[in-house]
Design an enzyme around this catalytic site. Structure first.
Site, mmCIF file in Angstrom:
data_model
loop_
_atom_site.group_PDB
_atom_site.id
_atom_site.type_symbol
_atom_site.label_atom_id
_atom_site.label_comp_id
_atom_site.label_asym_id
_atom_site.label_seq_id
_atom_site.Cartn_x
_atom_site.Cartn_y
_atom_site.Cartn_z
ATOM 1 N N LEU A 101 0.851 -1.177 0.000
ATOM 2 C CA LEU A 101 0.000 0.000 0.000
ATOM 3 C C LEU A 101 0.893 1.235 0.000
ATOM 4 O O LEU A 101 1.812 1.342 0.818
ATOM 5 C CB LEU A 101 -0.909 0.002 1.238
ATOM 6 C CG LEU A 101 -1.725 -1.269 1.471
ATOM 7 C CD1 LEU A 101 -2.580 -1.128 2.734
ATOM 8 C CD2 LEU A 101 -2.591 -1.608 0.271
ATOM 9 N N CYS A 102 0.646 2.134 -0.948
ATOM 10 C CA CYS A 102 1.416 3.373 -1.030
ATOM 11 C C CYS A 102 2.911 3.069 -1.171
ATOM 12 O O CYS A 102 3.314 2.282 -2.022
ATOM 13 C CB CYS A 102 1.102 4.236 0.191
ATOM 14 S SG CYS A 102 1.714 5.936 0.103
ATOM 15 N N THR A 103 3.739 3.641 -0.306
ATOM 16 C CA THR A 103 5.190 3.458 -0.411
ATOM 17 C C THR A 103 5.666 2.111 0.118
ATOM 18 O O THR A 103 6.872 1.845 0.135
ATOM 19 C CB THR A 103 5.910 4.592 0.341
ATOM 20 O OG1 THR A 103 5.340 4.713 1.657
ATOM 21 C CG2 THR A 103 5.763 5.906 -0.391
ATOM 22 N N GLY A 104 4.756 1.251 0.507
ATOM 23 C CA GLY A 104 5.134 -0.126 0.817
ATOM 24 C C GLY A 104 5.751 -0.807 -0.385
ATOM 25 O O GLY A 104 6.422 -1.837 -0.255
ATOM 26 N N THR A 121 3.151 3.353 -6.949
ATOM 27 C CA THR A 121 3.277 3.819 -5.572
ATOM 28 C C THR A 121 2.733 5.241 -5.534
ATOM 29 O O THR A 121 2.183 5.732 -6.531
ATOM 30 C CB THR A 121 4.738 3.754 -5.085
ATOM 31 O OG1 THR A 121 4.781 4.030 -3.675
ATOM 32 C CG2 THR A 121 5.621 4.761 -5.822
#
Length: 323
Positions: A101-104, A121
């Site tokens: 999720l996102c910058t994961g 991202t």
């Protein structure tokens, strides 16, 4: 029951973590069993911002999960912890579906899971991701990317889109829509991958279209016109168009078509009805008309869409249950 492990460590973004926990841990009042068993896994007590979290277990539990979710990573200028990267890689090698999720996505990239794959991202960090991991095909223009066993989402609210997409793959549109209603969010959002998009609808009870849109959705098998909608809303066609544009970003006819396509998607996923029957149930009239609009909107014919979603759900379940 499917197990979802949320992989956490110091520096995680709490919004994305909360989104994942809410979606996969959502209680269904009319369900006898929860949809997922959710576990928070980390190396020990972790801190993110002003919060402190005590995980349910260690990162060594990730390989035993059906799905591993990696929330946003706060500081993309430093490498993610090696222990987290190794655990995520081990989970994928053990057969888990892994989603960031996102910058994961930086954690997945560090684990090598995005090499040769398309990924996304948060838009503010796509150039950094592409520069640091040149073997990753970074797409900054989508809400999320589904590569089957590896998935990535864009920033913030797109985390919700990806989580609901996973529920939809696992349990079908009806359950995903029910989860979305519980969380008071649209089950699909405009923008990004057209295959999973529908126009948003107003959620306020006092909105001029608050009663009209549910009324129209219940009558998608009928040949509704703009005049029918305007008459039901007790307003002129021009005034109706203004409200539609403000609330949904599109015209009444385009919104109706989107809802018909969405209903067709649900029927293709959940029934064995013929294309002709689905065309009639969605107000398309004929299979030819349905195929034309469906292919233009979704990008694939209805039959291919049905095979894709049925095989995805069937394959995921066989993998998770060892059959």
């Amino acid at each position: 029951m499917d197990t979802v492990a949320l992989a956490v460590t110091d520096g995680m973004l709490h919004f994305e973590l909360s989104v994942a926990y809410e979606v996969f841990g959502a209680e269904q009042s009319d369900a006898t069993d929860p949809l997922y068993r959710v576990a928070v896994c980390g190396p020990g007590p972790v801190r993110f911002g002003r919060f402190r979290l005590e995980p349910d277990g260690g990162l060594d539990r990730l390989p035993y999960a059906d799905t591993v979710i990696v929330p946003g990573w706060a500081d993309v200028d430093v490498d993610p912890p090696a222990g987290l990267v190794d655990a995520v890689r081990a989970a994928h090698e053990a057969g888990a579906r892994v989603a960031s999720l996102c910058t994961g996505a930086f954690v997945l990239a560090a684990a090598g899971l995005l090499d040769g794959r398309r990924a996304t991202t948060h838009w503010a960090h796509t150039e950094v991701l592409a520069a640091r991991y040149p073997r990753v095909e970074v797409d900054p223009d989508v809400l999320y990317v589904d590569n089957g066993s590896v998935l990535t989402s864009a920033g913030k609210a797109a985390a919700m889109d990806l989580c609901l997409h996973l529920v939809r793959l696992d349990h079908g549109s009806a359950i995903a829509n029910r989860v979305a209603r519980t969380l008071v969010v649209p089950p699909h959002r405009a923008g990004g991958q057209a295959q999973f998009v529908t126009a948003p609808v107003p959620s306020r009870d006092d909105h001029p279209l608050g009663d009209l849109l549910p009324w129209a959705v219940e009558r998608l098998d009928q040949a509704l016109t703009v005049e029918d909608l305007a008459r039901r809303a007790n307003m002129s066609s021009r005034n109706l168009g203004r409200h539609f544009r403000s609330a949904t970003g599109t015209t009444p006819l385009r919104w109706l078509l989107t809802q018909r396509i969405r209903r067709a998607q649900e029927l293709l996923e959940s029934t064995g009805d013929s294309i002709d029957a689905i065309a009639a149930a969605t107000g398309m009239g004929t299979a030819t008309t349905l195929r034309r609009h469906f292919n233009r909107t979704i990008g694939v014919p209805p039959d291919a869409y049905r095979r894709t979603f049925r095989s995805a759900r069937s394959g995921a379940r066989q993998q998770r249950h060892g059959s």
